[in-house]
Design an enzyme around this catalytic site. Structure first.
Site, mmCIF file in Angstrom:
data_model
loop_
_atom_site.group_PDB
_atom_site.id
_atom_site.type_symbol
_atom_site.label_atom_id
_atom_site.label_comp_id
_atom_site.label_asym_id
_atom_site.label_seq_id
_atom_site.Cartn_x
_atom_site.Cartn_y
_atom_site.Cartn_z
ATOM 1 N N GLY A 90 0.836 -1.202 0.000
ATOM 2 C CA GLY A 90 0.000 0.000 0.000
ATOM 3 C C GLY A 90 0.866 1.244 0.000
ATOM 4 O O GLY A 90 2.075 1.195 0.199
ATOM 5 N N LYS A 113 4.051 12.424 -2.917
ATOM 6 C CA LYS A 113 4.955 11.374 -2.428
ATOM 7 C C LYS A 113 5.863 12.005 -1.389
ATOM 8 O O LYS A 113 6.557 12.990 -1.683
ATOM 9 C CB LYS A 113 5.776 10.806 -3.591
ATOM 10 N N ARG A 176 3.159 14.163 -8.148
ATOM 11 C CA ARG A 176 3.240 13.499 -9.443
ATOM 12 C C ARG A 176 1.845 13.247 -9.993
ATOM 13 O O ARG A 176 0.853 13.290 -9.264
ATOM 14 C CB ARG A 176 4.057 12.205 -9.351
ATOM 15 N N ARG A 183 -1.706 -0.500 -9.740
ATOM 16 C CA ARG A 183 -0.553 -1.371 -10.026
ATOM 17 C C ARG A 183 -0.994 -2.820 -10.179
ATOM 18 O O ARG A 183 -2.105 -3.173 -9.766
ATOM 19 C CB ARG A 183 0.417 -1.304 -8.821
ATOM 20 N N ASP A 252 4.482 -4.421 -7.382
ATOM 21 C CA ASP A 252 3.809 -3.226 -6.868
ATOM 22 C C ASP A 252 4.322 -1.961 -7.559
ATOM 23 O O ASP A 252 3.770 -0.881 -7.336
ATOM 24 C CB ASP A 252 3.989 -3.111 -5.344
ATOM 25 N N ASP A 262 7.301 4.730 -10.062
ATOM 26 C CA ASP A 262 8.065 4.484 -8.836
ATOM 27 C C ASP A 262 9.568 4.396 -9.106
ATOM 28 O O ASP A 262 10.198 3.343 -8.999
ATOM 29 C CB ASP A 262 7.560 3.218 -8.137
#
Ligand code: AMP
Ligand code: MG
Length: 495
Positions: A90, A113, A176, A183, A252, A262
């Site tokens: 998560g 983030k 972002r 995902r 993920d 990511d």
């Protein structure tokens, strides 16, 4: 044009039932300040550039002040990390503010983030450091500039608040954007929990929002799998062609839209080294550069497994057969995209069976010489079909110059065979072979400047990387391969 206070949020993810996320408020970083804002991404949500000077911009865009209309939440997912299933991950430090719809009707996730802990933070602090935030901010835009699907970077907010990693650093927040941050792991969590209705709700949401054309398909979930297989194959072919190593291809970190996402310890190849490992925690080289294509399939297999209960709820064997069939399309899709891309890099218009061998021979020579991947392909556009005497710039990039001369002779013959014309070919090649990529040493330089509060390097590099095929007079230093002592920058996972 919108102001910060009237962005048209339409939060479709927050309208889903709350088993897909946990509502959570961002935790403000102390005294936030703007490090960089990206006008190109701002334009995607029709944000008025006059707002860039808003005195509270850093507060609004770091989560310190709520953006009116946002509905912050952390998304639930699980995933396979380095081959092992982790039942719950998560968003541990990401907070989805919601979706903004632009004038064109596109919906963009706004996601922070580094804005503090969430119910999924486990032992983490919910923060991101300036160093890794700069790397993600720049790389996402560099990928977009290269024509590779990616999350986008709207802005980066800094603070003097300390964050503890291997050493003390300062915190930062990245804002972002992506059409979706769902995902592979967002699906896996409900497969492993045996919650098939939730699986279906999520699949229906993804199809309705992002693959509406599949709604009419008699087997929409199979069609979804097929589409994700295609996009992932094409995405990874693009990574290989541009020399990008992601570094942490856990499920993920794999987007169901086929986006690069990511960014952690990623790296672009400098010297061509197929076994390049950019993540110093990856002792086995699971995510080495040349492993990425097969890892893409491994990850898709996890995704396909998670979809099995939807493919055929009553007949497990039939579901497996459908999944296998969909996955079988991966390799041909990858090979086709990679092959086409290599021909484009070599400036070859036609398709001939010997092309792959010609490209492989060049790559082998580059590996042997430690030739800079980006520079060599860019410079290859200067080769003159009828004048080997002009090859100095190219042959100097090889240790075994005679071997290069032999290769160049065969390449010339191949160009001749399709009637290639130097000027026209160079134009085509310069559209696919970038002058600029985000080399690690460049990121490191602007990070060190930014850590001294000099943010001009970030904006300058952003401008160059956003248009990586242009020459950018005066910016040639950003195209240089690293000095020998800067070559071995390994990047840690701690970000
Ligand atoms: P990553 O490998 O960076 O994609 O992260 C894997 C998981 O760890 C995700 O669930 C992240 O949200 C979580 N995570 C990474 N760093 C932190 C942090 N500093 N605080 C909380 N969670 C984190
Ligand atoms: Mg991640």
């Amino acid at each position: 044009m919108h102001t910060l206070k009237n962005l048209p949020f339409d939060n479709s993810f927050a309208r889903l039932p709350d088993h897909f996320y946990a509502r959570v408020q961002p935790t403000a970083l102390a005294d936030p300040y703007t490090v960089s804002i990206n006008p190109q991404a701002a334009a995607l949500i029709d944000l008025d550039p006059a707002e860039f000077d808003h005195p509270e911009l850093a507060h609004y865009l770091s989560g310190a002040k709520p953006l009116p209309g946002s509905d912050p939440l952390a998304m639930l997912y699980s995933g396979h990390q380095f081959g092992h299933y982790v039942p719950q991950l998560g968003d541990g430090r990401a907070i989805l503010l919601g979706q903004v719809r632009n004038r064109k009707g596109e919906s963009w996730d706004l996601q922070l983030k580094g804005a503090g802990i969430t119910p999924f933070s486990r032992a983490g602090d919910g923060r991101a450091v300036l160093r890794s935030t700069i790397r993600e901010y720049l790389c996402a835009e560099a990928m977009h500039g290269l024509g590779i699907p990616s999350t986008r970077s709207l802005c980066m907010i800094g603070s003097d608040e300390e964050v503890y990693r291997e050493q003390i650093e300062t915190g930062a927040v990245l804002l972002r954007m992506a059409p979706s941050h769902v995902r592979f792991g967002s699906f896996e969590v409900f497969f492993y929990r045996n919650q098939h209705e939730r699986l279906r709700e999520l699949a229906d949401h993804v199809i309705a929002e992002h693959y509406p054309e599949l709604q009419a398909d008699p087997q929409p979930y199979l069609a979804l799998l097929r589409e994700v297989v295609q996009r992932t194959a094409r995405l990874i072919a693009q990574w290989q062609l541009v020399g990008f190593a992601h570094g942490v291809m856990n499920t993920d970190n794999m987007s169901v839209l086929g986006l690069t996402m990511d960014y952690g310890p990623f790296g672009f190849l400098d010297a061509y080294e197929p076994g390049f490992i950019c993540n110093h925690s990856d002792h086995q080289g699971r995510y080495a550069f040349d492993k990425q294509p097969e890892i893409g399939l491994w990850n898709l297999t996890c995704f396909a497994q998670a979809l099995l209960p939807l493919l055929d709820p009553d007949d497990g064997e039939a579901a497996v057969a459908q999944a296998r069939d969909a996955l079988a399309a991966y390799q041909p899709a990858f090979v086709a995209a990679y092959g086409r891309g290599l021909r484009d890099k070599l400036g070859l218009r036609d398709e001939r069976t010997e092309d792959q061998a010609l490209a492989d021979r060049l790559l082998a020579l580059m590996q042997h010489s430690g030739t800079d991947y980006t520079r060599l392909f860019r410079d290859l556009a200067t080769l003159q079909r009828n004048d080997a005497g002009m090859d100095g710039l190219l042959r100097d990039q090889f240790v075994d110059r005679e071997a290069f001369d032999q290769w160049a002779g065969d390449y010339r013959a191949r160009l001749h065979a399709e009637g290639s014309e130097d000027g026209e070919r160079a134009v085509r090649m310069n559209r696919v072979n970038p002058r600029f990529v985000l080399r690690n040493h460049l990121a490191q330089q602007v990070i060190e400047r930014a850590q001294r509060k000099d943010f001009a390097g970030v904006d300058e590099l952003l401008a160059v990387l956003s248009r990586p095929f242009d020459e950018h007079p005066g910016m040639a230093h950003y195209a240089e391969p690293p000095a020998a002592d800067a070559r071995q920058i390994v990047v840690s996972c701690s970000s």
